[in-house]
Design a protein around this motif. Structure first.
Motif, mmCIF file in Angstrom:
data_model
loop_
_atom_site.group_PDB
_atom_site.id
_atom_site.type_symbol
_atom_site.label_atom_id
_atom_site.label_comp_id
_atom_site.label_asym_id
_atom_site.label_seq_id
_atom_site.Cartn_x
_atom_site.Cartn_y
_atom_site.Cartn_z
ATOM 1 N N GLU A 132 0.733 -1.347 -0.058
ATOM 2 C CA GLU A 132 -0.035 -0.134 -0.153
ATOM 3 C C GLU A 132 1.011 1.278 -0.048
ATOM 4 O O GLU A 132 0.489 2.542 -0.487
ATOM 5 N N ASP A 133 2.278 1.181 0.347
ATOM 6 C CA ASP A 133 2.905 2.205 0.596
ATOM 7 C C ASP A 133 3.930 2.387 -0.357
ATOM 8 O O ASP A 133 4.843 3.374 -0.364
ATOM 9 N N TRP A 134 4.008 1.541 -1.595
ATOM 10 C CA TRP A 134 4.861 1.646 -2.593
ATOM 11 C C TRP A 134 4.162 1.847 -4.003
ATOM 12 O O TRP A 134 3.363 1.055 -4.313
ATOM 13 N N GLY A 135 4.361 3.014 -4.399
ATOM 14 C CA GLY A 135 3.730 3.323 -5.505
ATOM 15 C C GLY A 135 4.509 3.177 -6.893
ATOM 16 O O GLY A 135 5.598 3.541 -6.716
ATOM 17 N N TYR A 136 3.849 3.059 -7.860
ATOM 18 C CA TYR A 136 4.465 2.844 -9.269
ATOM 19 C C TYR A 136 3.647 3.430 -10.303
ATOM 20 O O TYR A 136 2.239 2.897 -10.279
ATOM 21 N N ALA A 137 4.055 4.400 -10.989
ATOM 22 C CA ALA A 137 3.307 5.019 -12.176
ATOM 23 C C ALA A 137 2.082 5.593 -11.512
ATOM 24 O O ALA A 137 0.972 5.633 -12.236
ATOM 25 N N GLY A 138 1.959 5.964 -10.304
ATOM 26 C CA GLY A 138 0.961 6.796 -9.512
ATOM 27 C C GLY A 138 0.169 6.038 -8.703
ATOM 28 O O GLY A 138 -0.917 6.272 -8.150
ATOM 29 N N VAL A 139 0.250 4.609 -8.827
ATOM 30 C CA VAL A 139 -0.687 3.654 -8.116
ATOM 31 C C VAL A 139 0.026 2.665 -7.264
ATOM 32 O O VAL A 139 0.836 2.299 -7.718
ATOM 33 N N ALA A 140 -0.465 2.627 -5.993
ATOM 34 C CA ALA A 140 -0.023 1.453 -5.044
ATOM 35 C C ALA A 140 0.235 0.228 -5.623
ATOM 36 O O ALA A 140 -0.840 -0.258 -6.239
ATOM 37 N N HIS A 141 1.171 -0.435 -5.339
ATOM 38 C CA HIS A 141 1.311 -1.957 -5.797
ATOM 39 C C HIS A 141 0.119 -2.778 -5.317
ATOM 40 O O HIS A 141 -0.435 -3.704 -5.792
ATOM 41 N N ALA A 142 -0.321 -2.443 -4.119
ATOM 42 C CA ALA A 142 -1.397 -3.042 -3.558
ATOM 43 C C ALA A 142 -2.828 -3.146 -4.507
ATOM 44 O O ALA A 142 -3.526 -3.740 -4.442
ATOM 45 N N ASP A 143 -2.796 -1.832 -5.084
ATOM 46 C CA ASP A 143 -3.763 -1.746 -5.806
ATOM 47 C C ASP A 143 -3.939 -2.284 -7.212
ATOM 48 O O ASP A 143 -4.708 -2.434 -8.225
#
Lengths: 65, 65, 65, 65, 65, 65
Positions: F49-60
């Motif tokens: 939830e706390d690591w974003g890539y391209a503007g979106v969290a990996h959890a999402d």
């Protein structure tokens, strides 16, 4: 009291640096309701020789010229 | 085994740097009972152009001269 | 505007944490002449399983009990 | 998605830097089964004047010459 | 290839975290022309007991309740 | 005196953590000739939830289940 640290490739000019600081600060405030005076930003330049991806430095991937 | 990292404005002279290392180390030991040999300190200089506060770089807030 | 970050073994109690923050701040001010209001300190706990030395985690070196 | 950051004494040459990036990446993949394309490495040089141990900078411990 | 790290007080909810990630990413892209796929953001929660200002932890400055 | 910091997704088990510490240490020594006793490694877990890539969290991006 956020502290935002941006590691990026070396070489961006001063106006771009100003813009990054401004965008990080304003963006954090929009997302959280924090006040700009609570936000600090530090920019850290990293040489392409010193940033590796998939085992290879970016300097060796993207020959300049 | 503490590792203490100090980010600060660029430009402090060598004796001041020595004093910071000494103070950080001794202070940590006083607070915790740790031994000096367990303490490491790293000093990191940050240019005032690269340290933003309230959306503006310190270099743009505090004109030198 | 210094930002001092202290990585240390997990488990220190609150009074010790208070003392570390105080010592780091005062020590920096003594060394540099900075004002306490310019100093920030962040404490970061690291589990002994997550801190390796010489290839081995401290948790595996210093069995508790 | 690991990000590996290596702080080390300043002065290693480019081939050594390449080797560190490669070793960190491959080692992480061996340990975890991750793919190299998921691994990033950043190398950070620290001057011996700026790295303290036991209250003294390495530059003051290891006089060169 | 920027890596943006945000240290902030613990306790923000998941939607706010999403918004921070989005704002940091979009803001960096606006400022630099980078593509969103090149931007990573890491959020780091810091307890108010562990964040000191002027020698005192925020937890001791802002009693809750 | 290298300090190697590995930020990675949360959830790796203890044997994997041991292996990462060992691989980072040995790899650095192979690349540089340093001795293992000079190498420290810190592992840092980051929630998806706390690591974003391209503007979106990996959890999402990677719904579990």
């Amino acid at each position: 009291m956020p502290m935002i640290r941006v590691e990026m490739f070396k070489g961006r000019d001063r106006d771009t640096r100003r813009a990054i600081i401004k965008e990080m600060t304003d963006g954090f405030c929009r997302a959280t309701g924090a006040k700009p005076e609570s936000v600090q930003v530090i920019l850290i330049d990293v040489d392409k020789e010193d940033w590796g991806y998939a085992g290879v430095a970016h300097a060796d991937r993207q020959p300049e010229g």
